[in-house]
Design an enzyme around this catalytic site. Structure first.
Site, PDB file in Angstrom:
ATOM      1  N   HIS A 439      -1.539   2.293  21.653  1.00  0.00           N
ATOM      2  CA  HIS A 439      -2.188   2.094  20.298  1.00  0.00           C
ATOM      3  C   HIS A 439      -2.869   0.689  19.885  1.00  0.00           C
ATOM      4  O   HIS A 439      -3.538   0.960  18.996  1.00  0.00           O
ATOM      5  CB  HIS A 439      -1.007   2.553  19.226  1.00  0.00           C
ATOM      6  CG  HIS A 439      -0.699   3.904  19.297  1.00  0.00           C
ATOM      7  ND1 HIS A 439       0.428   4.323  20.209  1.00  0.00           N
ATOM      8  CD2 HIS A 439      -1.002   4.949  18.598  1.00  0.00           C
ATOM      9  CE1 HIS A 439       0.504   5.523  19.954  1.00  0.00           C
ATOM     10  NE2 HIS A 439      -0.389   6.203  19.005  1.00  0.00           N
ATOM     11  N   VAL A 512       2.605  -1.758   3.179  1.00  0.00           N
ATOM     12  CA  VAL A 512       3.136  -0.560   2.833  1.00  0.00           C
ATOM     13  C   VAL A 512       4.620  -0.497   3.190  1.00  0.00           C
ATOM     14  O   VAL A 512       5.363  -0.035   2.314  1.00  0.00           O
ATOM     15  CB  VAL A 512       2.426   0.655   3.452  1.00  0.00           C
ATOM     16  CG1 VAL A 512       3.401   2.046   2.772  1.00  0.00           C
ATOM     17  CG2 VAL A 512       0.850   0.946   2.853  1.00  0.00           C
TER      18      VAL A 512
END
Length: 549
Positions: A439, A512
Site C-alpha cells: 500500500h 484521525v
C-alpha cells in the site's frame, strides 16, 4: 496501493502435495481462529447458542437506531459547517438529493467514478460482448481473444508507454521464475514494487500523460499486476511439471523457447484479464487457470439484471452517504474532529468504515458480475463491517481474494501454524508487513498494520486460553451457554473498538486515529467509551447471530 495511500487511503521449492496440504491446513486453521474465541465460550460440544427473541430484538433495534442517530448527528454537524467546509474543500453541487451538496474528497470514489463514466464502463461492456462472441464462435480460442482484448484495452487507457512498462514487469517476473526459486521471485517482485516509490521513475511516468489521473491509473494497474506476477511465478516454481496442469511441459521442453512463449501467453492472459485488471478483486493464478478453461455456464437474464440492480442500489447508497454527511471533508481537518459532539464523532467513525464497505461492494460487485458471466467464480463480496466483531474475521471476510492470496503465498510458505508459535507469529507479521509495503508503507499504514497484527495475535491467544482445559472447565461449570455467549460479545466489543481505531488510521491518517484515541479512550473513558462499548456489544451480538445462520 503504493504511493496512492497518501490520497486514498523462505524456503526452496517444495512438492505439490506438500503445498496443497499445507495451504488447506493453514486455511482451515485461520477459519478456526476467526471463530475460536466464539467456540471457546460455547458449550463443551462447541454448539452455537441462541438468545431469547426479545433480547435479540433489543440488540437489533439498539444497533440500527444507534447507526441512524449518530449519522443524523454527523449530518447536522455537516450542515452547520457547510459554508466553511465548502470554502476549504469545494463541495460539489449535488444531484442525488435536491438542495444538498456533495462531498467529493474521497479520492478513490471520485477517481473510479470519473474513469467509469469516461471509459471503463464501456470497456467492461465491450469485454462482456467480446467474451460471449468468442465463446459462441471461437470457444477453443476464447482465452486468446480475451487476452488480446485486455491488452488492447490497456493500451487504449494507459498508452503505449504504460503498456510497455507492464509488459516489462511481466517479462522480468517470468525470466526470474524460470530459475524455480521462490526467494528470487519474491525478491524480484519487491524490487519492482519499490520502483513505484522512486521519485525519478514517478516523474518519468507522469511525463507520459497529460493528467494525473492517467498516471494514477497506471499506478493502480502496476500494483495489482505485481500480485498476479508473484502468484504466477510461485505456482510455476512449485509445480513446473504438473501433468495436465496450466504449466505442463515435458522435461525436454521446459527450457525451450516455445515453452517460454507459451508461459508468457498464459501470464499475459492472466494479468490482462480485463474485468480484474485495474482494481481486482485478487484471484490467484491457480484458480484463474483452472476455471477459465472450463465451458462457460449460461447465466439467466434475470440473474444479470438483478446483479446490475444490486450494484446500482449500492452506488446510490454510496452517493447518498456523501450527499448526507461530509465525513471525508470533516476528517481531513483536525479542528473539526476536535469540535465534533460525541455522537457525531461516533457517527464519523461508523460513516467512514461503512462508506469504505459500500464503495467496495460497488467496485468488486460490478466486475464480479462480469467474471461470473465468463464462467469464473470471483471471491465473495465484502461482509458488512457493522456485523464484524474480530480482527481475524475482518481480514477473512472483507477482501477475501487478498486474504487467500496472503495465506497461499506468504503465510503457508513461511510455516504458518505448523511449526510452532514463533513461526506462526513471524508468518502473520510478514503477511501484514507485505500488505503495508504494497500500500505504500507510509507511517499511518505502519500503525494500521501493527494494530491489526496485535489484534489478530491477541484474539488467537485468548481463543487458546479460553479453550484450555482448566479455564474451559471453569467457564462451563459456572456460566450457562447463554452467559458464555454474552461474555464473548463483551470481549468482542473491546476488540471491535480497537478494530475501528485501526481502520481510522488507515482511512483517515494518523491525526484521525490520534484524535479518536484521545477523545474516546483518554478524555472520554467514562463518558464516551462506556456507552460506545455498550453499543459495540449490541453490534457483536448481531454479528454472532448472523454467523449462527
Amino acid at each position: 496501493m503504493p504511493n496512492l495511500t497518501v490520497i486514498w487511503r523462505c524456503r526452496g521449492v517444495v512438492n505439490l502435495g506438500s503445498v496443497g496440504w499445507s495451504f488447506a491446513a493453514a486455511f482451515s486453521w485461520h477459519q478456526t481462529c476467526s471463530v475460536g474465541l466464539y467456540s471457546a465460550f460455547m458449550t463443551s460440544k462447541w454448539e452455537p447458542v441462541s438468545l431469547p427473541q426479545w433480547e435479540m430484538t433489543a440488540y437489533w433495534i439498539l444497533s440500527f437506531s444507534s447507526h441512524l442517530y449518530s449519522f443524523y448527528q454527523l449530518h447536522r454537524f455537516s450542515k452547520e459547517h457547510e459554508v466553511s467546509l465548502d470554502r476549504e474543500v469545494q463541495l460539489e453541487r449535488g444531484f442525488l438529493i435536491w438542495g444538498f451538496k456533495k462531498d467529493p474528497t474521497d479520492f478513490e470514489w471520485s477517481f473510479w467514478n470519473e474513469w467509469a463514466w469516461q471509459s471503463l464502463l464501456w470497456s467492461l461492456i465491450g469485454h462482456a460482448v467480446v467474451s460471449k462472441l468468442a465463446a459462441y464462435f471461437l470457444p477453443q480460442f476464447r482465452l486468446a481473444v480475451l487476452m488480446a482484448y485486455g491488452v488492447l484495452s490497456a493500451a487504449w487507457l494507459l498508452g503505449v508507454w504504460g503498456l510497455t512498462l507492464l509488459m516489462l514487469h511481466l517479462s522480468i517476473s517470468l525470466v526470474v521464475a524460470q530459475l524455480h526459486s521462490p526467494i528470487l521471485s519474491w525478491f524480484c517482485t519487491l524490487l519492482l514494487l519499490s520502483t513505484l516509490n522512486v521519485t525519478a521513475f514517478q516523474d518519468l511516468q507522469r511525463g507520459w500523460y497529460t493528467s494525473e489521473d492517467q498516471y494514477y491509473l497506471l499506478l493502480f494497474s502496476t500494483a495489482v499486476c505485481s500480485l498476479r506476477c508473484i502468484s504466477f511465478s510461485l505456482e510455476l516454481c512449485w509445480r513446473p511439471l504438473q501433468a495436465g496442469g496450466p504449466n505442463y511441459c515435458t522435461p525436454l521442453e521446459d527450457k525451450g523457447l516455445k515453452t517460454l512463449i507459451f508461459k508468457f501467453y498464459k501470464l499475459t492472459a492472466y494479468c490482462f484479464y480485463h474485468p480484474l485488471f485495474y482494481n481486482g478483486p485478487i484471484v490467484t493464478y491457480r484458480d484463474f487457470s483452472e476455471q477459465i478453461e472450463k465451458p462457460v455456464c449460461k447465466v439467466s437474464v434475470v440473474d444479470v439484471l438483478s446483479g446490475i440492480l444490486r450494484v446500482f442500489v449500492w452506488w446510490c447508497l454510496a452517493e447518498f452517504m456523501i450527499h448526507f454527511m461530509y465525513m471525508h471533508a470533516i476528517q481531513s481537518n483536525e479542528t473539526y474532529l476536535e469540535m465534533l459532539p460525541p455522537w457525531a464523532l461516533g457517527g464519523l467513525a461508523l460513516a467512514l468504515v461503512q462508506f469504505f464497505y459500500v464503495k467496495y461492494l460497488v467496485l468488486f460487485g460490478a466486475v464480479s458480475l462480469l467474471v461470473r458471466l465468463d464462467g469464473l467464480e470471483p471471491p465473495n463480496l465484502p461482509r458488512c463491517v457493522s456485523i464484524m466483531y474480530s480482527f481475524t474475521g475482518m481480514w477473512r471476510q472483507f477482501d477475501v481474494g487478498l486474504y487467500k492470496w496472503l495465506i497461499r503465498y506468504i503465510y503457508v510458505p513461511l510455516g504458518g501454524s505448523r511449526h510452532g508459535v514463533f513461526r506462526k507469529l513471524v508468518s502473520t507479521a510478514l503477511a501484514f508487513g507485505f500488505v503495508c509495503f504494497w500500500h505504500g508503507c507510509h507511517d499511518y499504514l505502519q500503525y494500521w498494520a501493527l494494530l491489526n497484527w496485535i489484534g489478530v495475535v491477541v484474539e488467537n491467544v485468548l481463543a487458546l486460553l479460553f479453550s484450555s482445559r482448566p479455564l474451559h472447565h471453569v467457564i462451563v461449570r459456572f456460566l450457562s451457554p447463554r452467559m458464555q455467549r454474552r461474555g464473548l460479545a463483551l470481549i468482542s466489543a473491546f476488540s471491535t473498538a480497537f478494530l475501528i481505531l485501526s481502520n481510522l488510521f488507515f482511512l483517515g491518517g494518523i491525526h484521525v486515529g490520534r484524535v479518536f484515541w484521545k477523545r474516546v479512550f483518554v478524555q472520554g473513558w467514562s463518558s464516551v467509551a462506556v456507552p460506545m462499548v455498550a453499543f459495540l456489544y449490541c453490534f457483536a451480538q448481531v454479528g454472532i447471530e448472523w454467523d449462527m445462520r
